[in-house]
Scaffold this motif. Structure first.
Motif, PDB file in Angstrom:
ATOM      1  N   ARG A 119      -8.100   3.044  -0.061  1.00  0.00           N
ATOM      2  CA  ARG A 119      -7.781   2.150   1.050  1.00  0.00           C
ATOM      3  C   ARG A 119      -8.852   1.065   1.131  1.00  0.00           C
ATOM      4  O   ARG A 119     -10.046   1.352   1.163  1.00  0.00           O
ATOM      5  N   ALA A 123      -6.099  -0.177   9.125  1.00  0.00           N
ATOM      6  CA  ALA A 123      -5.083  -1.040   9.709  1.00  0.00           C
ATOM      7  C   ALA A 123      -5.650  -1.792  10.887  1.00  0.00           C
ATOM      8  O   ALA A 123      -6.478  -1.295  11.644  1.00  0.00           O
ATOM      9  N   LEU A 151       0.367  -5.550   7.999  1.00  0.00           N
ATOM     10  CA  LEU A 151      -0.133  -5.988   6.708  1.00  0.00           C
ATOM     11  C   LEU A 151      -0.930  -7.277   6.884  1.00  0.00           C
ATOM     12  O   LEU A 151      -0.435  -8.232   7.464  1.00  0.00           O
ATOM     13  N   ARG A 157      -3.819  -3.867   0.733  1.00  0.00           N
ATOM     14  CA  ARG A 157      -4.355  -2.862   1.635  1.00  0.00           C
ATOM     15  C   ARG A 157      -4.881  -1.654   0.873  1.00  0.00           C
ATOM     16  O   ARG A 157      -5.691  -0.900   1.375  1.00  0.00           O
ATOM     17  N   GLY A 340       0.379   2.672   6.659  1.00  0.00           N
ATOM     18  CA  GLY A 340       0.620   2.097   5.348  1.00  0.00           C
ATOM     19  C   GLY A 340       0.907   3.114   4.263  1.00  0.00           C
ATOM     20  O   GLY A 340       1.232   2.741   3.141  1.00  0.00           O
TER      21      GLY A 340
END
Length: 377
Positions: A119, A123, A151, A157, A340
């Motif tokens: 990652r 987020a 996003l 991401r 995600g």
């Protein structure tokens, strides 16, 4: 194409050279392919990774297997699955899914194992409260809004770290990740001496190899029954061993009379309420209601099911129920407890693989594509 897309430079094999995608899908089974089709129809760039071939789980089925489901219920992407008989065979399915990949020109990196998903950042916002601030032991399915992730405009991401069969390391960036690793990743093990001997297998192909030889099949489900009948017809001397008092309840209806009759007439041996204690190069030692028994065996097939392959999810911090093996996820979007990160297919059922099949798992991709689109607007 969404604002989250990083342009993809694809070579003639469909592999992205070094660009990124909206969605990276791990697992090229029917449900993973269906997710890639849903993404493409939504205008999202998607790539699929598999450590083996396309629909490798089906490729690993017994050579002459016939599906329980009808062809229509195995179809994906709206592409008709037409077969001559009532039920499709393994060979029919392999040809169909190859044709689907070509029809949609899906980007599939075969024989490229995903080793790690990194990652790049958390987020920007996590919708709802289930994923944020929940205790570490929380494993109930999430109940969040349809807006699954935010996003960033840069698109990337996650980084997917993969390795080709030739040993080359690859890195692909993605806005979202879908884990669709299917059911055949980690076989259940008996944990008995001799389980790793060369004549012992957790997979079955066809009965010809056991012609005029002694085979023991451990299990009471469809895989075990298919294997036992196939070998018996091929001239093998077969004994089926199961810890229960009879066959499992979900045996295919056209198989049950056949296998029951073979046991009744003695052409197929059966040991009920019995467990394997040890496997030697020439015998299987059983614990039975009548005491220990030694059965001669040249081939041993341990067809007792599989465990879901959740390593990538666990490494990303997705909570997985220790009781059910189900990754925590929102059933409306298939997003997990980590923004995600999504799941598709049988992995959503945890240890109970009988809850999710191609028939219902093929629709997970539509939920995922809708959620990613909603987040990118």
């Amino acid at each position: 194409m969404s604002a989250a897309t990083v342009p993809v430079a694809a070579d003639s094999t469909g592999a992205a050279a070094d660009g990124g995608v909206d969605i990276a899908i791990v697992g090229a089974g029917p449900c993973g392919l269906a997710a890639a089709i849903a993404a493409k129809r939504a205008g999202l760039a998607a790539i699929v990774f598999d450590r083996s071939c396309v629909v490798s789980g089906i490729a690993g089925y017994p050579t002459y297997m016939t599906f329980f489901s009808t062809a229509e219920r195995l179809s994906i992407g709206g592409v008709p699955f037409v077969v001559a008989g009532e039920k499709p065979t393994r060979r029919d399915a392999l040809a169909y899914y190859r044709a689907v990949v070509d029809h949609f020109d899906l980007q599939v990196r075969q024989y490229e194992a995903v080793e790690r998903v990194e990652r790049l950042e958390r987020a920007g916002s996590e919708a709802g409260g289930s994923a944020r601030g929940a205790p570490p032991t929380e494993t109930m399915p999430l109940a969040r809004s349809a807006r699954a992730i935010d996003l960033p405009r840069s698109g990337a991401r996650f980084r997917i770290h993969s390795r080709t069969r030739a040993g080359a390391e690859q890195v692909t960036s993605a806005g979202a990740v879908v884990i669709a690793t299917g059911y055949f990743g980690v076989p259940n093990r008996l944990g008995v001496p001799g389980e790793n001997l060369p004549h012992v297998s957790h997979e079955y192909r066809e009965g010809h190899f056991a012609f005029r030889r002694r085979a023991v099949v451990v299990g009471g489900g469809n895989s075990a029954v298919d294997a036992a009948l196939d070998m018996q017809r091929s001239g093998a001397h077969v004994t089926l061993v199961h810890f229960g008092p009879t066959f499992d309840r979900n045996i295919k209806p056209w198989l049950l009379p056949d296998v029951t009759n073979r046991v009744a007439d003695g052409s197929l041996g059966a040991r009920w309420d019995s467990r394997v204690r040890e496997i030697t190069p020439t015998e299987v030692v059983l614990g039975t209601p009548r005491g220990d028994e030694r059965i001669p065996a040249d081939h041993v097939f341990l067809l007792v099911g599989y465990l879901p392959e959740t390593t990538l999810l666990a490494d990303l911090g997705v909570r997985i129920s220790p009781e059910t093996g189900i990754p925590e996820h929102d059933r409306a979007t298939m997003e997990t407890s980590q923004p995600g990160v999504f799941i598709a297919g049988v992995i959503a059922s945890g240890y109970d693989a009988n809850k999710t099949f191609i028939e219902n798992g093929r629709f997970h991709g539509d939920l995922i594509a809708d959620a990613v689109l909603a987040a990118s607007r």
